[in-house]
Design a protein around this motif. Structure first.
Motif, PDB file in Angstrom:
ATOM      1  N   ALA A  67     -72.187  48.337 -53.101  1.00  0.00           N
ATOM      2  CA  ALA A  67     -72.628  48.089 -54.480  1.00  0.00           C
ATOM      3  C   ALA A  67     -71.492  47.548 -55.341  1.00  0.00           C
ATOM      4  CB  ALA A  67     -73.202  49.359 -55.100  1.00  0.00           C
ATOM      5  N   LEU A  68     -70.265  48.023 -55.107  1.00  0.00           N
ATOM      6  CA  LEU A  68     -69.123  47.530 -55.875  1.00  0.00           C
ATOM      7  C   LEU A  68     -68.851  46.056 -55.585  1.00  0.00           C
ATOM      8  CD1 LEU A  68     -66.707  50.574 -55.569  1.00  0.00           C
ATOM      9  CD2 LEU A  68     -67.815  49.756 -57.642  1.00  0.00           C
ATOM     10  N   ILE A  69     -68.921  45.664 -54.334  1.00  0.00           N
ATOM     11  CA  ILE A  69     -68.674  44.265 -53.975  1.00  0.00           C
ATOM     12  C   ILE A  69     -69.759  43.366 -54.554  1.00  0.00           C
ATOM     13  CG2 ILE A  69     -68.651  42.639 -52.030  1.00  0.00           C
ATOM     14  CD1 ILE A  69     -67.208  44.879 -50.430  1.00  0.00           C
ATOM     15  N   ILE A  70     -71.015  43.788 -54.423  1.00  0.00           N
ATOM     16  CA  ILE A  70     -72.107  42.968 -54.938  1.00  0.00           C
ATOM     17  C   ILE A  70     -71.998  42.806 -56.449  1.00  0.00           C
ATOM     18  CG2 ILE A  70     -74.613  42.869 -55.286  1.00  0.00           C
ATOM     19  CD1 ILE A  70     -74.896  44.184 -52.511  1.00  0.00           C
ATOM     20  N   SER A  71     -71.705  43.895 -57.157  1.00  0.00           N
ATOM     21  CA  SER A  71     -71.682  43.814 -58.627  1.00  0.00           C
ATOM     22  C   SER A  71     -70.378  43.258 -59.185  1.00  0.00           C
ATOM     23  CB  SER A  71     -71.985  45.177 -59.241  1.00  0.00           C
ATOM     24  OG  SER A  71     -70.983  46.102 -58.911  1.00  0.00           O
ATOM     25  N   ARG A  72     -69.234  43.666 -58.639  1.00  0.00           N
ATOM     26  CA  ARG A  72     -67.953  43.247 -59.212  1.00  0.00           C
ATOM     27  C   ARG A  72     -67.436  41.937 -58.628  1.00  0.00           C
ATOM     28  NH1 ARG A  72     -64.585  48.930 -59.517  1.00  0.00           N
ATOM     29  NH2 ARG A  72     -65.940  49.953 -61.040  1.00  0.00           N
ATOM     30  N   THR A  73     -67.439  41.826 -57.314  1.00  0.00           N
ATOM     31  CA  THR A  73     -66.869  40.642 -56.690  1.00  0.00           C
ATOM     32  C   THR A  73     -67.816  39.453 -56.766  1.00  0.00           C
ATOM     33  OG1 THR A  73     -65.676  42.090 -55.178  1.00  0.00           O
ATOM     34  CG2 THR A  73     -65.773  39.770 -54.594  1.00  0.00           C
ATOM     35  N   GLY A  75     -70.516  39.354 -58.693  1.00  0.00           N
ATOM     36  CA  GLY A  75     -71.046  39.229 -60.047  1.00  0.00           C
ATOM     37  C   GLY A  75     -72.566  39.223 -60.120  1.00  0.00           C
ATOM     38  N   VAL A  76     -73.208  39.845 -59.147  1.00  0.00           N
ATOM     39  CA  VAL A  76     -74.676  39.878 -59.110  1.00  0.00           C
ATOM     40  C   VAL A  76     -75.147  41.229 -59.656  1.00  0.00           C
ATOM     41  CG1 VAL A  76     -76.723  39.732 -57.651  1.00  0.00           C
ATOM     42  CG2 VAL A  76     -74.690  38.391 -57.080  1.00  0.00           C
ATOM     43  N   GLY A  77     -75.515  41.282 -60.915  1.00  0.00           N
ATOM     44  CA  GLY A  77     -76.076  42.491 -61.505  1.00  0.00           C
ATOM     45  C   GLY A  77     -75.039  43.519 -61.903  1.00  0.00           C
ATOM     46  N   GLN A  78     -75.517  44.515 -62.646  1.00  0.00           N
ATOM     47  CA  GLN A  78     -74.674  45.624 -63.063  1.00  0.00           C
ATOM     48  C   GLN A  78     -74.634  46.665 -61.958  1.00  0.00           C
ATOM     49  OE1 GLN A  78     -76.158  47.165 -66.744  1.00  0.00           O
ATOM     50  NE2 GLN A  78     -76.095  45.174 -67.752  1.00  0.00           N
ATOM     51  N   PHE A  79     -73.504  47.382 -61.863  1.00  0.00           N
ATOM     52  CA  PHE A  79     -73.311  48.357 -60.795  1.00  0.00           C
ATOM     53  C   PHE A  79     -74.475  49.339 -60.697  1.00  0.00           C
ATOM     54  CE2 PHE A  79     -71.990  52.640 -59.601  1.00  0.00           C
ATOM     55  CZ  PHE A  79     -71.610  52.420 -58.285  1.00  0.00           C
ATOM     56  N   ARG A  80     -74.904  49.889 -61.823  1.00  0.00           N
ATOM     57  CA  ARG A  80     -75.928  50.939 -61.779  1.00  0.00           C
ATOM     58  C   ARG A  80     -77.216  50.450 -61.135  1.00  0.00           C
ATOM     59  NH1 ARG A  80     -75.385  50.955 -67.824  1.00  0.00           N
ATOM     60  NH2 ARG A  80     -76.584  49.171 -68.483  1.00  0.00           N
ATOM     61  N   PHE A  81     -77.607  49.198 -61.376  1.00  0.00           N
ATOM     62  CA  PHE A  81     -78.840  48.664 -60.796  1.00  0.00           C
ATOM     63  C   PHE A  81     -78.638  48.250 -59.336  1.00  0.00           C
ATOM     64  CE2 PHE A  81     -79.268  47.557 -65.406  1.00  0.00           C
ATOM     65  CZ  PHE A  81     -80.141  48.597 -65.694  1.00  0.00           C
ATOM     66  N   VAL A  82     -77.484  47.692 -59.047  1.00  0.00           N
ATOM     67  CA  VAL A  82     -77.181  47.308 -57.663  1.00  0.00           C
ATOM     68  C   VAL A  82     -77.122  48.550 -56.787  1.00  0.00           C
ATOM     69  CG1 VAL A  82     -75.447  46.242 -56.164  1.00  0.00           C
ATOM     70  CG2 VAL A  82     -76.003  45.196 -58.354  1.00  0.00           C
ATOM     71  N   ALA A 121     -82.555  56.926 -56.797  1.00  0.00           N
ATOM     72  CA  ALA A 121     -82.967  56.383 -58.093  1.00  0.00           C
ATOM     73  C   ALA A 121     -81.957  56.634 -59.209  1.00  0.00           C
ATOM     74  CB  ALA A 121     -84.323  56.978 -58.491  1.00  0.00           C
ATOM     75  N   CYS A 122     -81.206  57.725 -59.127  1.00  0.00           N
ATOM     76  CA  CYS A 122     -80.397  58.135 -60.280  1.00  0.00           C
ATOM     77  C   CYS A 122     -78.890  58.089 -60.070  1.00  0.00           C
ATOM     78  CB  CYS A 122     -80.786  59.548 -60.689  1.00  0.00           C
ATOM     79  SG  CYS A 122     -82.504  59.697 -61.181  1.00  0.00           S
ATOM     80  N   MET A 123     -78.435  57.956 -58.843  1.00  0.00           N
ATOM     81  CA  MET A 123     -77.004  58.013 -58.590  1.00  0.00           C
ATOM     82  C   MET A 123     -76.236  56.885 -59.275  1.00  0.00           C
ATOM     83  SD  MET A 123     -75.757  59.107 -54.910  1.00  0.00           S
ATOM     84  CE  MET A 123     -74.118  59.653 -54.686  1.00  0.00           C
ATOM     85  N   ASP A 128     -72.300  55.336 -63.238  1.00  0.00           N
ATOM     86  CA  ASP A 128     -71.929  54.384 -64.282  1.00  0.00           C
ATOM     87  C   ASP A 128     -71.705  55.098 -65.614  1.00  0.00           C
ATOM     88  OD1 ASP A 128     -71.552  51.578 -65.076  1.00  0.00           O
ATOM     89  OD2 ASP A 128     -73.338  51.943 -66.312  1.00  0.00           O
ATOM     90  N   TRP A 129     -72.552  56.060 -65.942  1.00  0.00           N
ATOM     91  CA  TRP A 129     -72.402  56.830 -67.182  1.00  0.00           C
ATOM     92  C   TRP A 129     -71.089  57.612 -67.173  1.00  0.00           C
ATOM     93  CZ3 TRP A 129     -72.540  62.177 -68.407  1.00  0.00           C
ATOM     94  CH2 TRP A 129     -72.638  62.457 -69.765  1.00  0.00           C
ATOM     95  N   PHE A 130     -70.789  58.275 -66.051  1.00  0.00           N
ATOM     96  CA  PHE A 130     -69.516  59.000 -65.949  1.00  0.00           C
ATOM     97  C   PHE A 130     -68.340  58.036 -66.033  1.00  0.00           C
ATOM     98  CE2 PHE A 130     -71.717  62.704 -63.778  1.00  0.00           C
ATOM     99  CZ  PHE A 130     -71.430  63.611 -64.776  1.00  0.00           C
TER     100      PHE A 130
END
Length: 186
Positions: A67-73, A75-82, A121-123, A128-130
């Protein structure tokens, strides 16, 4: 890949087995309310721990890296949704493999129950909130801000000649500044 990646690979299984055995010893047949409390504590603790471990930037496990690679590297979506998508994809693959292994569909709840669905669903959103709320205290910028705010507070107290609270605050500020300088060399 970093120190946390290696530690995760070497010790995660042992920690999980130890925790399982400990809970099995003290709660051999937990009632539903006990299981719900343990799930809430475990889930919240896991998300907070993951937040700290991601923010520390010492490497993450291969699963957490997806999820970190998809969202940060990428740039596809926000971490929480990915993270929600990757978690549900893993649940779907696990269920498919379970069924391909010849297990009956009516026993699917043995591997993907309500706790699994809740985590999937919630992790991501809770991590992301933390991250936004608590874990960023580990960053250099945040510690530098705290160092400056303590110095400003001491300056204001000196101008007001508030001597009673000054000694404790100076000791605290000196300790805090020493920690910041030792960790970050600032």
């Amino acid at each position: 890949v970093g120190l946390a990646t290696v530690l995760n690979m070497l010790f995660l299984g042992y920690v999980l087995q130890f925790t399982h055995d400990l809970l099995a010893r003290y709660l051999p047949a937990p009632m539903l309310w006990q299981r719900l409390i343990l799930m809430a504590i475990g889930f919240t603790g896991l998300c907070f721990s993951l937040s700290l471990y991601i923010t520390a930037d010492l490497g993450v496990s291969t699963y957490d890296a997806i999820a970190l690679i998809i969202s940060r590297t990428w740039g596809v979506g926000q971490f929480r949704f990915v993270r929600i998508l990757t978690d549900f994809a893993c649940v779907a693959v696990g269920c498919a493999l379970y069924l391909l292994g010849g297990n009956p569909p009516d026993s699917i709840m043995t591997i993907a129950g309500p706790g699994t669905i809740l985590c999937a669903a919630c992790m991501g959103p809770l991590i992301d909130w933390f991250n936004r709320r608590d874990a960023n205290i580990l960053t250099k910028e945040r510690l530098t801000f705290h160092k400056r705010s303590v110095i400003v507070t001491i300056t204001l107290m000196e101008k007001r000649r508030n001597v009673h609270g000054l000694w404790g605050l100076q000791i605290f500020s000196a300790a805090l500044c020493d920690i910041v300088e030792a960790v970050y060399g600032t």
